[in-house]
Design a protein around this motif. Structure first.
Motif, PDB file in Angstrom:
ATOM      1  N   ILE A  22      16.186  37.489 -53.748  1.00  0.00           N
ATOM      2  CA  ILE A  22      15.777  36.990 -54.214  1.00  0.00           C
ATOM      3  C   ILE A  22      16.646  35.660 -54.214  1.00  0.00           C
ATOM      4  CG2 ILE A  22      14.185  36.299 -56.216  1.00  0.00           C
ATOM      5  CD1 ILE A  22      12.929  38.431 -55.616  1.00  0.00           C
ATOM      6  N   LEU A  23      17.709  36.375 -55.025  1.00  0.00           N
ATOM      7  CA  LEU A  23      18.683  35.994 -55.481  1.00  0.00           C
ATOM      8  C   LEU A  23      19.331  33.993 -54.731  1.00  0.00           C
ATOM      9  CD1 LEU A  23      21.279  37.180 -58.150  1.00  0.00           C
ATOM     10  CD2 LEU A  23      19.770  34.824 -58.618  1.00  0.00           C
ATOM     11  N   THR A  24      19.944  35.209 -53.064  1.00  0.00           N
ATOM     12  CA  THR A  24      19.997  34.169 -52.394  1.00  0.00           C
ATOM     13  C   THR A  24      18.833  33.420 -51.624  1.00  0.00           C
ATOM     14  OG1 THR A  24      20.850  35.845 -51.656  1.00  0.00           O
ATOM     15  CG2 THR A  24      20.858  34.598 -49.359  1.00  0.00           C
ATOM     16  N   HIS A  25      17.871  33.663 -52.178  1.00  0.00           N
ATOM     17  CA  HIS A  25      16.385  32.795 -51.256  1.00  0.00           C
ATOM     18  C   HIS A  25      16.154  31.381 -52.053  1.00  0.00           C
ATOM     19  CE1 HIS A  25      16.327  34.487 -47.207  1.00  0.00           C
ATOM     20  NE2 HIS A  25      15.650  35.633 -47.962  1.00  0.00           N
ATOM     21  N   THR A  26      16.418  31.877 -53.383  1.00  0.00           N
ATOM     22  CA  THR A  26      16.002  30.635 -54.312  1.00  0.00           C
ATOM     23  C   THR A  26      17.758  29.757 -54.463  1.00  0.00           C
ATOM     24  OG1 THR A  26      16.595  32.243 -55.957  1.00  0.00           O
ATOM     25  CG2 THR A  26      14.688  31.996 -55.262  1.00  0.00           C
ATOM     26  N   VAL A  28      18.916  28.174 -52.378  1.00  0.00           N
ATOM     27  CA  VAL A  28      18.686  27.930 -51.257  1.00  0.00           C
ATOM     28  C   VAL A  28      17.659  26.159 -51.865  1.00  0.00           C
ATOM     29  CG1 VAL A  28      18.605  26.468 -48.822  1.00  0.00           C
ATOM     30  CG2 VAL A  28      19.529  28.521 -49.132  1.00  0.00           C
ATOM     31  N   GLU A  29      16.250  26.486 -52.511  1.00  0.00           N
ATOM     32  CA  GLU A  29      15.529  25.784 -53.139  1.00  0.00           C
ATOM     33  C   GLU A  29      14.629  26.282 -53.567  1.00  0.00           C
ATOM     34  OE1 GLU A  29      12.564  24.406 -49.741  1.00  0.00           O
ATOM     35  OE2 GLU A  29      13.630  25.979 -48.631  1.00  0.00           O
ATOM     36  N   PRO A  30      13.925  26.059 -54.823  1.00  0.00           N
ATOM     37  CA  PRO A  30      13.174  26.574 -55.300  1.00  0.00           C
ATOM     38  C   PRO A  30      11.395  27.443 -54.275  1.00  0.00           C
ATOM     39  CG  PRO A  30      13.381  24.438 -56.226  1.00  0.00           C
ATOM     40  CD  PRO A  30      14.150  24.628 -54.711  1.00  0.00           C
ATOM     41  N   MET A  31      11.365  28.662 -55.292  1.00  0.00           N
ATOM     42  CA  MET A  31      10.226  29.683 -54.065  1.00  0.00           C
ATOM     43  C   MET A  31       9.455  30.350 -54.910  1.00  0.00           C
ATOM     44  SD  MET A  31      12.346  30.978 -50.678  1.00  0.00           S
ATOM     45  CE  MET A  31      13.206  29.768 -50.154  1.00  0.00           C
ATOM     46  N   THR A  35       5.687  33.362 -51.198  1.00  0.00           N
ATOM     47  CA  THR A  35       7.200  32.643 -50.298  1.00  0.00           C
ATOM     48  C   THR A  35       7.887  34.265 -50.878  1.00  0.00           C
ATOM     49  OG1 THR A  35       6.052  30.452 -50.578  1.00  0.00           O
ATOM     50  CG2 THR A  35       8.595  30.979 -49.692  1.00  0.00           C
ATOM     51  N   LEU A  36       8.719  34.247 -51.130  1.00  0.00           N
ATOM     52  CA  LEU A  36       9.658  35.241 -51.371  1.00  0.00           C
ATOM     53  C   LEU A  36       9.542  36.390 -51.200  1.00  0.00           C
ATOM     54  CD1 LEU A  36      10.962  33.937 -55.610  1.00  0.00           C
ATOM     55  CD2 LEU A  36      12.253  34.377 -52.528  1.00  0.00           C
ATOM     56  N   SER A  74       3.932  29.355 -60.556  1.00  0.00           N
ATOM     57  CA  SER A  74       5.063  29.025 -60.201  1.00  0.00           C
ATOM     58  C   SER A  74       5.847  28.832 -58.961  1.00  0.00           C
ATOM     59  CB  SER A  74       5.327  29.991 -61.366  1.00  0.00           C
ATOM     60  OG  SER A  74       4.541  30.212 -62.142  1.00  0.00           O
ATOM     61  N   VAL A  75       7.026  28.441 -59.749  1.00  0.00           N
ATOM     62  CA  VAL A  75       8.872  28.465 -58.542  1.00  0.00           C
ATOM     63  C   VAL A  75       9.688  29.462 -58.984  1.00  0.00           C
ATOM     64  CG1 VAL A  75       7.451  27.022 -56.451  1.00  0.00           C
ATOM     65  CG2 VAL A  75       9.250  25.999 -58.362  1.00  0.00           C
ATOM     66  N   TYR A  76      10.327  29.325 -58.561  1.00  0.00           N
ATOM     67  CA  TYR A  76      11.552  30.586 -59.028  1.00  0.00           C
ATOM     68  C   TYR A  76      12.718  29.397 -58.834  1.00  0.00           C
ATOM     69  CZ  TYR A  76       7.852  33.155 -61.209  1.00  0.00           C
ATOM     70  OH  TYR A  76       6.862  33.613 -60.820  1.00  0.00           O
ATOM     71  N   SER A  77      14.087  29.305 -59.167  1.00  0.00           N
ATOM     72  CA  SER A  77      15.282  29.101 -58.988  1.00  0.00           C
ATOM     73  C   SER A  77      16.407  29.988 -58.987  1.00  0.00           C
ATOM     74  CB  SER A  77      15.547  27.617 -59.203  1.00  0.00           C
ATOM     75  OG  SER A  77      14.525  26.283 -59.230  1.00  0.00           O
ATOM     76  N   ALA A  78      17.482  30.020 -58.406  1.00  0.00           N
ATOM     77  CA  ALA A  78      18.324  30.675 -59.169  1.00  0.00           C
ATOM     78  C   ALA A  78      18.991  30.117 -59.960  1.00  0.00           C
ATOM     79  CB  ALA A  78      19.331  31.311 -57.536  1.00  0.00           C
ATOM     80  N   ASN A  79      19.167  30.806 -60.879  1.00  0.00           N
ATOM     81  CA  ASN A  79      20.411  30.445 -62.537  1.00  0.00           C
ATOM     82  C   ASN A  79      21.466  29.857 -62.598  1.00  0.00           C
ATOM     83  OD1 ASN A  79      20.230  28.549 -64.815  1.00  0.00           O
ATOM     84  ND2 ASN A  79      20.381  30.269 -65.866  1.00  0.00           N
TER      85      ASN A  79
END
Length: 115
Positions: A22-26, A28-31, A35-36, A74-79
């Protein structure tokens, strides 16, 4: 969770394969969670459980986006920006730095999502 990030909690979260994906994918872009789910080949309940744990550690952020049909999701982004674990004088020290998003960038992204 407090401003001080708990070492054992963060390491337990990062020990999970899905959480790392999840961290790897998010990063790059919010998901969205769906999608995750597809990208990680995991069920939605699994993804939501991992997202909850990642949010508790402030490693991902959640934002609401508007779909063209007026619904929202909701979309999620790595912080996570940087994580440093050190051992000095018999004590582990964990330093976590988070991504700093400019308020103007956040507003622009929100505004574009409303169009």
């Amino acid at each position: 969770m407090s401003e001080e990030t708990d070492l054992s909690t963060v390491l337990a979260v990062l020990d999970d394969e899905y959480a790392r994906e999840i961290l790897t994918h998010t990063s790059v872009e919010p998901m969205s969670a769906s999608t995750l789910s597809e990208r990680c080949d995991a069920s939605l309940p699994t993804i939501y459980r991992r997202l909850d744990r990642l949010e508790e550690c402030r490693l991902v952020t959640e934002e609401t986006e508007l779909a063209p049909d007026g619904n929202h999701y909701s979309v999620y982004s790595a912080n996570l920006d940087n994580l440093e674990l050190s051992l000095e004088d018999g004590t582990f020290d964990l330093e976590v730095s988070y991504r700093d998003e400019d308020v103007a960038d956040k507003f622009t992204r929100m505004w574009e999502g409303m169009r």
